[in-house]
Scaffold this motif. Structure first.
Motif, PDB file in Angstrom:
ATOM      1  N   TRP A  23       7.397   8.866  -3.049  1.00 12.66           N
ATOM      2  CA  TRP A  23       7.536   7.782  -2.076  1.00 12.66           C
ATOM      3  C   TRP A  23       8.674   8.041  -1.103  1.00 12.66           C
ATOM      4  O   TRP A  23       8.575   7.759   0.074  1.00 12.66           O
ATOM      5  CB  TRP A  23       7.809   6.449  -2.791  1.00 12.66           C
ATOM      6  CG  TRP A  23       6.668   5.960  -3.593  1.00 12.66           C
ATOM      7  CD1 TRP A  23       5.340   6.241  -3.393  1.00 12.66           C
ATOM      8  CD2 TRP A  23       6.718   5.117  -4.748  1.00 12.66           C
ATOM      9  NE1 TRP A  23       4.587   5.616  -4.343  1.00 12.66           N
ATOM     10  CE2 TRP A  23       5.402   4.918  -5.180  1.00 12.66           C
ATOM     11  CE3 TRP A  23       7.761   4.491  -5.440  1.00 12.66           C
ATOM     12  CZ2 TRP A  23       5.087   4.130  -6.282  1.00 12.66           C
ATOM     13  CZ3 TRP A  23       7.457   3.705  -6.541  1.00 12.66           C
ATOM     14  CH2 TRP A  23       6.131   3.529  -6.959  1.00 12.66           C
ATOM     15  N   ARG A 224      -1.446   8.587  -6.992  1.00 12.79           N
ATOM     16  CA  ARG A 224      -1.580   7.855  -5.722  1.00 12.79           C
ATOM     17  C   ARG A 224      -3.040   7.728  -5.307  1.00 12.79           C
ATOM     18  O   ARG A 224      -3.441   6.748  -4.685  1.00 12.79           O
ATOM     19  CB  ARG A 224      -0.774   8.550  -4.618  1.00 12.79           C
ATOM     20  CG  ARG A 224      -0.942   7.934  -3.226  1.00 12.79           C
ATOM     21  CD  ARG A 224      -0.438   6.493  -3.226  1.00 12.79           C
ATOM     22  NE  ARG A 224      -0.751   5.766  -1.996  1.00 12.79           N
ATOM     23  CZ  ARG A 224      -1.726   4.872  -1.896  1.00 12.79           C
ATOM     24  NH1 ARG A 224      -2.501   4.623  -2.941  1.00 12.79           N
ATOM     25  NH2 ARG A 224      -1.929   4.227  -0.779  1.00 12.79           N
ATOM     26  N   LYS A 228      -3.389   1.070  -6.576  1.00  7.66           N
ATOM     27  CA  LYS A 228      -3.187   0.091  -5.514  1.00  7.66           C
ATOM     28  C   LYS A 228      -1.861  -0.648  -5.617  1.00  7.66           C
ATOM     29  O   LYS A 228      -1.508  -1.415  -4.730  1.00  7.66           O
ATOM     30  CB  LYS A 228      -4.330  -0.925  -5.520  1.00  7.66           C
ATOM     31  CG  LYS A 228      -5.591  -0.373  -4.876  1.00  7.66           C
ATOM     32  CD  LYS A 228      -6.712  -1.367  -4.961  1.00  7.66           C
ATOM     33  CE  LYS A 228      -6.715  -2.320  -3.783  1.00  7.66           C
ATOM     34  NZ  LYS A 228      -7.926  -3.163  -3.770  1.00  7.66           N
ATOM     35  N   PRO A 230       2.469  -0.201  -6.940  1.00  3.78           N
ATOM     36  CA  PRO A 230       3.453   0.796  -7.368  1.00  3.78           C
ATOM     37  C   PRO A 230       3.435   0.986  -8.886  1.00  3.78           C
ATOM     38  O   PRO A 230       3.546   2.109  -9.378  1.00  3.78           O
ATOM     39  CB  PRO A 230       4.787   0.207  -6.916  1.00  3.78           C
ATOM     40  CG  PRO A 230       4.482  -0.852  -5.947  1.00  3.78           C
ATOM     41  CD  PRO A 230       3.066  -1.285  -6.155  1.00  3.78           C
TER      42      PRO A 230
ATOM     43  N   ILE B  76       4.440   1.897   8.126  1.00  9.48           N
ATOM     44  CA  ILE B  76       4.322   1.881   6.678  1.00  9.48           C
ATOM     45  C   ILE B  76       3.711   3.196   6.215  1.00  9.48           C
ATOM     46  O   ILE B  76       2.621   3.564   6.627  1.00  9.48           O
ATOM     47  CB  ILE B  76       3.432   0.713   6.197  1.00  9.48           C
ATOM     48  CG1 ILE B  76       3.856  -0.596   6.860  1.00  9.48           C
ATOM     49  CG2 ILE B  76       3.470   0.616   4.684  1.00  9.48           C
ATOM     50  CD1 ILE B  76       5.112  -1.197   6.349  1.00  9.48           C
ATOM     51  N   ASP B  77       4.440   3.871   5.354  1.00  8.45           N
ATOM     52  CA  ASP B  77       3.982   5.141   4.820  1.00  8.45           C
ATOM     53  C   ASP B  77       2.881   4.899   3.782  1.00  8.45           C
ATOM     54  O   ASP B  77       3.109   4.192   2.803  1.00  8.45           O
ATOM     55  CB  ASP B  77       5.194   5.825   4.158  1.00  8.45           C
ATOM     56  CG  ASP B  77       4.902   7.268   3.833  1.00  8.45           C
ATOM     57  OD1 ASP B  77       3.718   7.609   3.700  1.00  8.45           O
ATOM     58  OD2 ASP B  77       5.859   8.038   3.710  1.00  8.45           O
ATOM     59  N   PRO B  78       1.694   5.457   3.988  1.00 10.55           N
ATOM     60  CA  PRO B  78       0.600   5.175   3.045  1.00 10.55           C
ATOM     61  C   PRO B  78       0.831   5.726   1.643  1.00 10.55           C
ATOM     62  O   PRO B  78       0.070   5.435   0.731  1.00 10.55           O
ATOM     63  CB  PRO B  78      -0.614   5.849   3.696  1.00 10.55           C
ATOM     64  CG  PRO B  78      -0.075   6.776   4.710  1.00 10.55           C
ATOM     65  CD  PRO B  78       1.277   6.287   5.115  1.00 10.55           C
ATOM     66  N   VAL B  79       1.900   6.488   1.454  1.00 12.27           N
ATOM     67  CA  VAL B  79       2.117   7.074   0.132  1.00 12.27           C
ATOM     68  C   VAL B  79       2.550   6.020  -0.891  1.00 12.27           C
ATOM     69  O   VAL B  79       2.400   6.196  -2.088  1.00 12.27           O
ATOM     70  CB  VAL B  79       3.141   8.237   0.204  1.00 12.27           C
ATOM     71  CG1 VAL B  79       4.551   7.713   0.268  1.00 12.27           C
ATOM     72  CG2 VAL B  79       2.976   9.172  -0.979  1.00 12.27           C
ATOM     73  N   LEU B  80       3.060   4.897  -0.388  1.00 15.46           N
ATOM     74  CA  LEU B  80       3.479   3.824  -1.300  1.00 15.46           C
ATOM     75  C   LEU B  80       2.410   2.739  -1.323  1.00 15.46           C
ATOM     76  O   LEU B  80       2.195   2.067  -0.323  1.00 15.46           O
ATOM     77  CB  LEU B  80       4.816   3.239  -0.837  1.00 15.46           C
ATOM     78  CG  LEU B  80       5.362   2.064  -1.624  1.00 15.46           C
ATOM     79  CD1 LEU B  80       5.743   2.478  -3.029  1.00 15.46           C
ATOM     80  CD2 LEU B  80       6.564   1.448  -0.936  1.00 15.46           C
ATOM     81  N   PRO B  81       1.716   2.581  -2.451  1.00 12.34           N
ATOM     82  CA  PRO B  81       0.706   1.527  -2.506  1.00 12.34           C
ATOM     83  C   PRO B  81       1.376   0.172  -2.705  1.00 12.34           C
ATOM     84  O   PRO B  81       2.076  -0.033  -3.682  1.00 12.34           O
ATOM     85  CB  PRO B  81      -0.129   1.907  -3.732  1.00 12.34           C
ATOM     86  CG  PRO B  81       0.792   2.689  -4.609  1.00 12.34           C
ATOM     87  CD  PRO B  81       1.848   3.298  -3.724  1.00 12.34           C
ATOM     88  N   LEU B  82       1.201  -0.725  -1.761  1.00 14.80           N
ATOM     89  CA  LEU B  82       1.887  -2.019  -1.860  1.00 14.80           C
ATOM     90  C   LEU B  82       1.045  -3.068  -1.148  1.00 14.80           C
ATOM     91  O   LEU B  82       0.685  -2.899   0.018  1.00 14.80           O
ATOM     92  CB  LEU B  82       3.272  -1.913  -1.199  1.00 14.80           C
ATOM     93  CG  LEU B  82       4.263  -3.023  -1.510  1.00 14.80           C
ATOM     94  CD1 LEU B  82       4.747  -2.927  -2.943  1.00 14.80           C
ATOM     95  CD2 LEU B  82       5.441  -2.964  -0.556  1.00 14.80           C
ATOM     96  N   HIS B 117      -0.113  -0.543   4.325  1.00 14.22           N
ATOM     97  CA  HIS B 117      -0.343   0.540   5.276  1.00 14.22           C
ATOM     98  C   HIS B 117      -1.679   0.400   6.004  1.00 14.22           C
ATOM     99  O   HIS B 117      -1.939   1.120   6.970  1.00 14.22           O
ATOM    100  CB  HIS B 117      -0.241   1.900   4.579  1.00 14.22           C
ATOM    101  CG  HIS B 117      -1.321   2.136   3.567  1.00 14.22           C
ATOM    102  ND1 HIS B 117      -2.558   2.594   3.903  1.00 14.22           N
ATOM    103  CD2 HIS B 117      -1.333   1.955   2.233  1.00 14.22           C
ATOM    104  CE1 HIS B 117      -3.293   2.687   2.809  1.00 14.22           C
ATOM    105  NE2 HIS B 117      -2.575   2.305   1.789  1.00 14.22           N
TER     106      HIS B 117
END
Lengths: 288, 254
Positions: A23, A224, A228, A230, B76-82, B117
């Motif tokens: 991240w 990843r 969906k 963290p 928003i960086d798509p690498v972090l799922p939020l 994202h």
């Protein structure tokens, strides 16, 4: 105690730490710290204390320097990382050869560090053996005290992460927003570097300098593809790291290969499978 | 007084970014900072926020001041799922009823389960505003909040902001390029180009020779076309929307 305990503990803690590294785009930092570890090993051997103390020392110094350099730079950070990482690796390699040539043997480590992970003995002075152990990892039986160190280290890392989890995610999302909301971002950066350095020290003997970063980022990258939130990403990363280490370590034992490359090969296969699964999932639900 | 900045100066290698800037934000203020690119607007906001400490000068916050901040260009960086829902309460606790109210007001109810994202520019801005409001701030600090929106999106966003200013009685400090849109809603304008070139009521400022020297005569003339009414009580002047005939909410309040 089963020789698998230590690698599996390492895998479990590599899940969450790896996610954070992915991240926060810190893979290069991890590599730089890992490469510097060899310098620590060499220093430990040449001066005469347990290599892991040397590794902890050098990695700590490196991690701190990296955070510092991140904030004042004329050169871009990837250039600096390249210089530091390979400078330390080169110096470490030279020192390993030089030590074995000069002394002909490695001094026994003193016993006033009971928590020392490794105690090098005279029969391990062959520089090629040392290099293979620390670059590619080793299957050598892990002692009870090493297992305990690993367990304590893993628990401490887990507790630290739990405490700073939400502010860390906020900071990852947007640094200015986190700062404006009162998150002590610089302190958290040092904590992250500290955690990464600690993981390098803990995992050094199992995967080796060259592969410790892959153990961190590959499971996270695979996770990843199918997560969906963290937290779900962490759970999957732990599962993937666990499976990869289990498969890789057993394969290494069976075929008498160094465990670093076998573990990372297993993780690569897992990552490729996750890509296929993600393509399949995206067809069903495009919003992941 | 909510925030007071005195003689703020920041120097970088390229020279002085901010030169002896002083300004004060009071309760229920609506202050807009305008200025060309590279004028030091974002830097000034960061100094006032306390994110950056100035090389010279001081920034004083009212004790216990809560700020809701919307940073510039939130990528928003798509690498972090939020998910949006998770983001709204990340690293803070918000009472459910209050949060629901804000979600309704910023009209993001349908976005809650979406990934951050995957949002469009306008959706991100509304979600960011919702988070800023969820802190129940005394002051909103917004850095070019409508930057990535198309013209109707900008209009909508500023309308929403005006409504919030009215209904929630928040002070607002904003950096904006959209001079023509902002002029109608803001109370005070500061024109910044490393130093404070001029400041004052929106209409007055467009006549200022310093303003004209920076933005040119054309803009000043163009601004004169827009209807402004500043000859009455502040709380009223803001309820006039951009077109001048679209009244809403705020009027009933005072």
């Amino acid at each position: 105690m089963s020789p698998l305990i230590a690698p599996l503990i390492l895998a479990v803690i590599a899940g969450p730490v790896g996610c954070l590294i992915v991240w926060r785009r810190m893979a290069y930092f991890g590599d730089a710290i890992a490469h510097s570890a060899l310098l620590g090993v060499a220093l430990g051997l040449s001066i005469g204390f347990a290599p892991n103390i040397g590794v902890a020392l050098i990695c700590g110094i490196f991690a701190g320097t990296l955070v510092y350099l991140q904030h004042r730079r004329k050169l871009s950070i990837d250039t600096l990382l390249g210089i530091l990482a390979h400078g330390a690796l080169a110096l470490g390699l030279l020192l390993v050869f030089w030590t074995s040539v000069e002394t002909g043997h490695t001094p026994h480590s003193e016993t006033h560090h009971p928590e020392a992970l490794t105690t090098q003995t005279a029969e391990q002075i062959d520089p090629h053996v040392i290099l293979e152990t620390y670059l590619l990892g080793s299957l050598e039986n892990i002692t009870m005290s090493q297992n305990i160190t690993l367990i304590i280290g893993a628990i401490m890392i887990a507790i630290t992460l739990k405490l700073v989890w939400e502010p860390l995610i906020l900071m990852t999302l947007n640094l200015d927003l986190a700062r404006a909301e009162g998150v002590p971002t610089l302190r958290l950066q040092y904590i992250m570097m500290g955690i990464m350095a600690a993981l390098v020290v803990l995992g050094l003997q199992i995967t080796g300098v060259l592969f410790i970063t892959s153990l961190l980022i590959m499971p996270a990258a695979a996770a990843r593809q199918i997560s969906k939130t963290p937290e779900k990403m962490i759970i999957w990363a732990v599962i993937f790291a666990f499976s990869g280490v289990l498969a890789g370590y057993i394969a290494a034992q069976q075929a008498e290969l160094p465990p670093g490359p076998t573990i990372v090969s297993a993780l690569t296969i897992i990552f490729i499978i996750s890509l296929f699964i993600s393509v399949f999932l995206r067809k069903k639900n495009p919003r992941i | 007084m909510l925030i007071e900045g005195q003689n703020i100066s920041v120097a970088k290698e390229a020279g002085r970014i901010l030169d002896n800037v002083s300004l004060q934000i009071d309760e229920k203020d609506f202050l807009t900072i305008i200025g060309p690119n590279g004028a030091g607007k974002t830097m000034l906001l960061k100094c006032l926020l306390g994110v950056l400490s100035p090389d010279e000068g001081t920034v004083t916050h009212k004790p216990g001041l809560t700020i809701g901040y919307m940073p510039q260009s939130m990528e928003i960086d798509p690498v972090l799922p939020l998910s949006v829902k998770r983001f709204l309460t990340l690293n803070m606790t918000v009472e459910t009823g209050f949060l629901d109210e804000i979600i309704l007001e910023t009209d993001i109810g349908h976005l809650l389960d979406r990934q951050m994202h995957a949002l469009s520019g306008g959706e991100i801005q509304r979600v960011m505003l919702a988070r800023a409001l969820a802190r129940d701030p005394d002051l909103l600090i917004l850095d070019e909040p409508a930057q990535n929106l198309d013209i109707s999106g900008q209009l909508e966003f500023y309308k929403l902001l005006e409504r919030i200013y009215h209904d929630r009685q928040k002070a607002i400090l904003m950096v904006s390029h959209d001079i023509h849109l902002v002029m109608a809603s803001t109370q005070r304008v500061i024109c910044l180009y490393h130093h404070v070139c001029c400041s004052g009521a929106p209409q007055a400022i467009t006549q200022d020779p310093e303003f004209i020297s920076i933005f040119g005569d054309d803009l000043s003339k163009m601004m004169a076309v827009y209807p402004h009414e500043h000859d009455h009580d502040h709380s009223h002047s803001l309820s006039h929307s951009l077109s001048g005939h679209d009244h809403h909410g705020g009027d009933d309040h005072s």
